[in-house]
Design a protein around this motif. Structure first.
Motif, mmCIF file in Angstrom:
data_model
loop_
_atom_site.group_PDB
_atom_site.id
_atom_site.type_symbol
_atom_site.label_atom_id
_atom_site.label_comp_id
_atom_site.label_asym_id
_atom_site.label_seq_id
_atom_site.Cartn_x
_atom_site.Cartn_y
_atom_site.Cartn_z
ATOM 1 N N UNK A 1 69.249 36.849 46.343
ATOM 2 C CA UNK A 1 68.437 37.116 45.666
ATOM 3 C C UNK A 1 67.683 38.503 45.995
ATOM 4 N N UNK A 2 66.777 38.056 47.111
ATOM 5 C CA UNK A 2 66.286 38.894 48.336
ATOM 6 C C UNK A 2 66.196 38.419 49.060
ATOM 7 N N UNK A 3 66.102 38.977 50.275
ATOM 8 C CA UNK A 3 65.765 38.038 51.951
ATOM 9 C C UNK A 3 64.095 38.695 52.452
ATOM 10 N N UNK A 4 63.616 37.470 53.027
ATOM 11 C CA UNK A 4 62.405 37.388 53.622
ATOM 12 C C UNK A 4 62.802 36.668 55.081
ATOM 13 N N UNK A 5 62.373 37.065 55.749
ATOM 14 C CA UNK A 5 62.759 36.758 57.495
ATOM 15 C C UNK A 5 61.779 35.308 57.744
ATOM 16 N N UNK A 6 61.645 34.540 57.555
ATOM 17 C CA UNK A 6 60.806 33.233 57.658
ATOM 18 C C UNK A 6 60.993 33.042 59.326
ATOM 19 N N UNK A 7 60.249 32.166 59.785
ATOM 20 C CA UNK A 7 60.242 31.731 60.876
ATOM 21 C C UNK A 7 61.366 31.022 61.133
ATOM 22 N N UNK A 8 61.575 29.914 60.390
ATOM 23 C CA UNK A 8 62.963 29.572 60.593
ATOM 24 C C UNK A 8 64.303 30.511 61.144
ATOM 25 N N UNK B 1 70.364 28.542 66.141
ATOM 26 C CA UNK B 1 71.418 28.372 65.602
ATOM 27 C C UNK B 1 71.452 29.493 64.178
ATOM 28 N N UNK B 2 70.013 29.651 63.954
ATOM 29 C CA UNK B 2 69.631 30.804 62.188
ATOM 30 C C UNK B 2 69.114 32.067 63.400
ATOM 31 N N UNK B 3 68.197 31.481 64.260
ATOM 32 C CA UNK B 3 68.134 32.539 65.030
ATOM 33 C C UNK B 3 69.449 33.540 65.579
ATOM 34 N N UNK B 4 70.431 33.450 66.118
ATOM 35 C CA UNK B 4 71.812 33.720 66.502
ATOM 36 C C UNK B 4 72.127 34.379 65.582
ATOM 37 N N UNK B 5 72.411 33.554 64.356
ATOM 38 C CA UNK B 5 73.089 34.267 63.083
ATOM 39 C C UNK B 5 71.989 35.128 63.128
ATOM 40 N N UNK B 6 70.770 35.511 62.862
ATOM 41 C CA UNK B 6 70.439 36.678 62.296
ATOM 42 C C UNK B 6 69.877 37.969 63.891
ATOM 43 N N UNK B 7 70.419 37.719 64.838
ATOM 44 C CA UNK B 7 70.359 38.854 65.781
ATOM 45 C C UNK B 7 72.021 39.400 65.663
ATOM 46 N N UNK B 8 72.753 38.196 64.843
ATOM 47 C CA UNK B 8 74.290 39.043 64.774
ATOM 48 C C UNK B 8 74.584 39.980 63.614
ATOM 49 N N UNK B 9 74.279 39.257 61.994
ATOM 50 C CA UNK B 9 73.449 40.129 61.576
ATOM 51 C C UNK B 9 72.888 41.165 61.844
ATOM 52 N N UNK B 10 71.709 41.241 62.794
ATOM 53 C CA UNK B 10 71.161 42.326 62.490
ATOM 54 C C UNK B 10 71.825 43.640 63.394
ATOM 55 N N UNK B 11 72.837 42.986 64.632
ATOM 56 C CA UNK B 11 73.850 44.342 65.464
ATOM 57 C C UNK B 11 74.552 44.385 64.560
ATOM 58 N N UNK B 12 75.596 43.700 63.135
ATOM 59 C CA UNK B 12 76.308 44.293 62.309
ATOM 60 C C UNK B 12 76.007 45.031 61.115
ATOM 61 N N UNK B 13 74.740 44.646 60.712
ATOM 62 C CA UNK B 13 73.915 45.761 59.484
ATOM 63 C C UNK B 13 73.946 47.217 60.812
ATOM 64 N N UNK C 1 80.352 32.925 68.825
ATOM 65 C CA UNK C 1 78.973 32.720 68.567
ATOM 66 C C UNK C 1 78.927 32.908 67.490
ATOM 67 N N UNK C 2 78.942 33.629 66.885
ATOM 68 C CA UNK C 2 78.740 33.135 65.479
ATOM 69 C C UNK C 2 79.178 31.807 65.094
ATOM 70 N N UNK C 3 80.598 31.207 65.161
ATOM 71 C CA UNK C 3 81.424 30.415 64.606
ATOM 72 C C UNK C 3 79.816 28.975 65.299
ATOM 73 N N UNK C 4 79.790 29.723 67.265
ATOM 74 C CA UNK C 4 78.789 28.100 67.545
ATOM 75 C C UNK C 4 77.827 28.077 66.829
ATOM 76 N N UNK C 5 77.162 28.784 66.199
ATOM 77 C CA UNK C 5 75.785 29.361 65.653
ATOM 78 C C UNK C 5 75.622 28.411 64.325
ATOM 79 N N UNK C 6 76.991 28.979 63.458
ATOM 80 C CA UNK C 6 76.735 28.298 62.587
ATOM 81 C C UNK C 6 76.919 26.805 61.828
ATOM 82 N N UNK C 7 77.877 26.000 63.097
ATOM 83 C CA UNK C 7 78.429 25.144 63.475
ATOM 84 C C UNK C 7 77.134 23.965 64.350
ATOM 85 N N UNK C 8 76.062 25.093 65.345
ATOM 86 C CA UNK C 8 75.084 24.167 65.252
ATOM 87 C C UNK C 8 74.292 24.209 64.252
ATOM 88 N N UNK C 9 74.142 24.792 63.497
ATOM 89 C CA UNK C 9 73.088 24.415 62.181
ATOM 90 C C UNK C 9 73.433 23.311 61.267
#
Length: 806
Positions: A360-367, A373-385, A220-228
């Motif tokens: 350098x730093x992380x900010x959670x933007x609306x994008x 694509x971005x929202x799916x990648x962010x979800x997977x990041x939360x799970x991995x974190x 699913x992560x691959x698909x999300x990045x390819x969608x981006x």
């Protein structure tokens, strides 16, 4: 692969022989399972046996190894080489005899993670190690080792197949669905409860846990990045540079300010000058040119790049640790890590990520939160974190206890079926603390999921491994797998109806000539499991507070068992018994969920009356039928205006001409009286309809002139009236609406109907067929009862009970 000729294989044969310089290993047993052959499991679409896995690795100490594997096609041992597939020959709950004959004096031991299997293999004298291996309900890949002096001489990995379900179509799908449903619940939980405020690492998250999660979400992560990649986030930047004035295609107004600051760039030119100063003209030798360009070096793309690089780094660390700590390489694991790493490197070379710089730093933007694509990648990041801590070894990558896995799957699949149509209100199988997300689905724990039917607002709860605290038994405790509690609204009160859905990883294959085949004619659940459903329904009881009396609280009990042919099972006695006794069985597998889905919808949509009727009541039960239409005990009469209503309320009475009662004997049945306020007499629509109902204390027949609370009309003083004395007038929370009609004189109905009616036309329901249709349609939405008189319902009869939607 061709299908085996099983007629000659009804005895133990040698399945595996390994001959080395140090020992010879023999593994023998039956190469097939009778239930597997009866149900024709583990076959491809053309009915050929599927491939099974076998892998061996050994140290240099054992020298060369000659390996032979049994083929059920030829009935002989055949030479086998590393990497070749084999036939399925090892099954759950089937015994296999292992014999290891030593050729040297070195001490040889057998090792398996399961201590019971480890203890089953014992030395017999000085040169033989032997015992019986039975893997119970554990299926999938299993590993065992031959060791000497603490060092591994040989490791064998083989595949154990289930005997009651198909390995590829059912078991693998169950495993995948359990993972998917747990992770989906976790995603939903994170989305609702967890917000990231900055970069930080989760403490105590193991690499193996990280890899387990990554394996599940990587596709699913691959698909999300390819969608981006198809539509990456970008910024529009402006590049400003000083160039020769002859090369500038378009000069902006900012050049005027620049030239005022740098007059040295001006040259006098009376012919081509464009700037005037007095009587002289000047032109510029150099100008500022502005060009716009697209840049992919945005916060969002830097985040995606950083996440992929972080995954790559963790995989490298995992691979290094595995090589350092493991004497024998797991080539399959290393190959999987290398494959993922290669795909990550490919993604990092894409244009939009190649340009992205370090984060350098992380900010959670609306994008990140909303863009495809971005929202799916962010979800997977939360799970991995955050990590995922699974209790009860639910996600171990080695063997699975298929009976326990089936039990988990049944609970999760029931929730998935409910979640498709109803709103999840609350759940307690996904929890979080500072160390990560925890799944509490465990045989030693209870769990519950609360849903809401958004059509009528009713809630229902699915319990796992728990009985509601109000349900106990004075004899022995009962603990079914799943209990569905439906809370149905009935005349302003909430009534509970409970049903047992018990997962049983048991199946009688109905062998030809067996008792089961003679009685039922096809595979189905075990008779003992059906008897258990009778016990659950009768033994689990409810004790009314303050009374000490016990009532049976389970309205139905059903076995969920692994069987793929739903259509055939419809003719089974244990399926038909559901309609007759509300006890029976339902086949339940990933590709066989229709019957369970339909049945869940039926009992959820049931009216309280139909839910009660499904259960089997003791002989002589009369309480339920007291509310039926047989007892018309309410008189609904019209009133002349607000003055009559005020007087009736003040003096607690109601009167009606005796002649309006077609049968005076009905007076002995009347227990309640209600007043209908017509639109003609009451100008305010909020005051029309039936607002007031009172219980009758007594009634009298007397001349109208003796009813002195309300003046009488001339000529009616001697007319006989019935005067009802009311104990207490009660106002309805929701008045019964007129619906464009009224009551001409009086209407006789039942308290049962009056308590449930929304419009006065419903008070005319008289037949059991009309009543049943009305109840069931009311569960789905609004209902319109039509009578054959346009103005007064008491002068007409019901002609239609129509469903008009939500």
């Amino acid at each position: 692969m061709d299908s085996p000729h099983t007629g000659s294989l009804n005895h133990a044969v040698e399945l595996l022989r390994i001959d080395t310089e140090l020992f010879t290993l023999y593994l023998q047993g039956r190469p097939y399972h009778p239930t597997v052959e009866e149900l024709q499991l583990h076959r491809s679409s053309d009915q050929k046996l599927v491939d099974a896995q076998l892998a061996l690795s050994y140290s240099d100490k054992v020298g060369e190894a000659q390996i032979k594997v049994f083929s059920p096609i030829t009935g002989e041992l055949e030479n086998w080489q590393q990497g070749e597939t084999v036939f399925p020959t090892f099954y759950e709950t089937q015994p296999y005899e292992l014999v290891i004959q030593k050729k040297t004096v070195d001490r040889v031991t057998f090792f398996h993670e399961n201590v019971l299997l480890r203890q089953a293999i014992k030395p017999l004298g000085d040169s033989i190690l032997a015992g019986v291996l039975n893997f119970g309900n554990e299926v999938g890949l299993t590993e065992w080792e031959i060791r000497s002096e603490g060092q591994t001489l040989m490791r064998v990995e083989m595949e154990i197949f289930p005997s009651k379900m198909d390995y590829k179509q059912d078991y693998q799908n169950i495993l995948n669905e359990v993972n998917e449903q747990i992770y989906n619940l976790s995603f939903d939980f994170l989305r609702k409860t967890y917000q990231m405020t900055g970069l930080r690492e989760t403490q105590q998250q193991s690499l193996t846990e990280f890899y387990t999660i990554l394996q599940h979400i990587f596709s699913q992560l691959l698909f999300a990045v390819e969608r981006i990649q198809n539509n990456p986030n970008h910024a529009l930047l402006q590049d400003r540079r000083l160039v020769d004035a002859n090369r500038v295609k378009k000069a902006g107004r900012e050049n005027i300010r620049e030239l005022a600051k740098h007059p040295g760039r001006l040259r006098e030119d009376m012919n081509h000058g464009f700037l005037s100063a007095g009587d002289r003209k000047y032109r510029a030798t150099h100008l500022i040119e502005t060009r716009k360009r697209i840049s992919y070096n945005t916060n969002e793309n830097r985040f995606v790049r950083w996440m992929l690089e972080r995954i790559q780094g963790k995989l490298k660390e995992l691979k290094t640790r595995w090589k350092d700590k493991s004497r024998m390489q797991d080539l399959l694991l290393i190959k999987r890590i290398d494959t993922i790493t290669t795909q990550l490197q490919r993604l990092l070379k894409t244009d939009f990520l190649y340009e992205a710089g370090p984060m350098r730093q992380m900010s959670i933007t609306l994008v990140l939160q909303m863009a495809p694509g971005y929202r799916e990648v962010y979800r997977y990041y939360l799970m991995l974190l955050k990590g995922l801590s699974i209790q009860s070894d639910l996600f171990r990558l080695s063997m699975k206890d298929v009976a326990q896995l089936y039990e988990y799957w049944c609970f999760l699949k029931l929730n998935q079926l409910l979640g498709r149509k109803y709103r999840l209100v609350k759940q307690d199988i996904i929890k979080v603390n500072r160390n990560g997300i925890f799944v509490t689905l465990d045989r030693s724990r209870s769990a519950q999921m609360v849903y809401e039917n958004q059509v009528n607002g009713e809630q229902f709860i699915l319990y796992y491994n728990a009985i509601p605290s109000t349900e106990q038994t004075p004899t022995l405790n009962q603990r079914p797998d799943n209990i569905l509690t439906l809370k149905k609204k009935d005349a302003g009160t909430i009534r509970e109806y409970k049903y047992v859905f018990d997962a049983k990883y048991r199946l009688n294959p109905a062998y030809n000539g067996s008792h089961y085949h003679r009685v039922y004619g096809q595979p189905g659940p075990e008779e003992d499991d059906i008897n258990t459903m009778h016990r659950y329904r009768d033994a689990i009881v409810y004790q009314e507070k303050g009374t000490g009396e016990y009532e049976r609280s389970m309205f139905g009990a059903y076995v969920l068992f692994p069987y793929p042919d739903e259509e055939r099972f419809k003719s089974h006695r244990f399926y038909k018994s559901i309609e007759l006794l509300n006890i029976g069985a339902l086949p339940f597998l990933p590709n066989s969920t229709d019957l369970v889905d339909q049945f869940l919808n039926e009992i959820i949509q049931d009216s309280p009356e139909k839910a009660y009727e499904r259960s089997t009541t003791p002989r002589g039960t009369k309480e339920y039928y007291a509310n039926k239409l047989t007892g018309k005990n309410v008189l609904v009469g019209s009133v002349r205006g607000p003055e009559q209503v005020e007087t009736a309320l003040e003096h607690s009475f109601y009167h009606v001409p005796l002649k309006n009662l077609s049968d005076a004997q009905i007076l002995t049945q009347i227990e309640y009286v209600a007043m209908c306020q017509s639109r003609k007499k009451f100008n305010d629509t909020a005051k029309t309809g039936i607002h007031w109902i009172g219980r009758i204390a007594e009634w009298q027949v007397l001349p109208r002139k003796e009813i002195t609370e309300i003046p009488f009309r001339q000529g009616t003083e001697d007319e006989l009236y019935v005067r009802f004395t009311v104990e207490k007038w009660m106002v309805r929370e929701v008045p019964i609406a007129l619906g464009g009609q009224g009551i001409y004189t009086i209407l006789i109905t039942s308290k049962y109907i009056l308590d449930r009616a929304f419009e006065i036309a419903e008070l005319r329901l008289e037949t059991e067929e009309d009543l049943r249709e009305w109840r069931e349609k009311r569960r789905k939405g609004k209902v319109k009862v039509t009578v054959d008189h346009e103005q007064f319902v008491d002068l007409g009869k019901v002609v239609e009970v129509g469903y008009i939607g939500e």
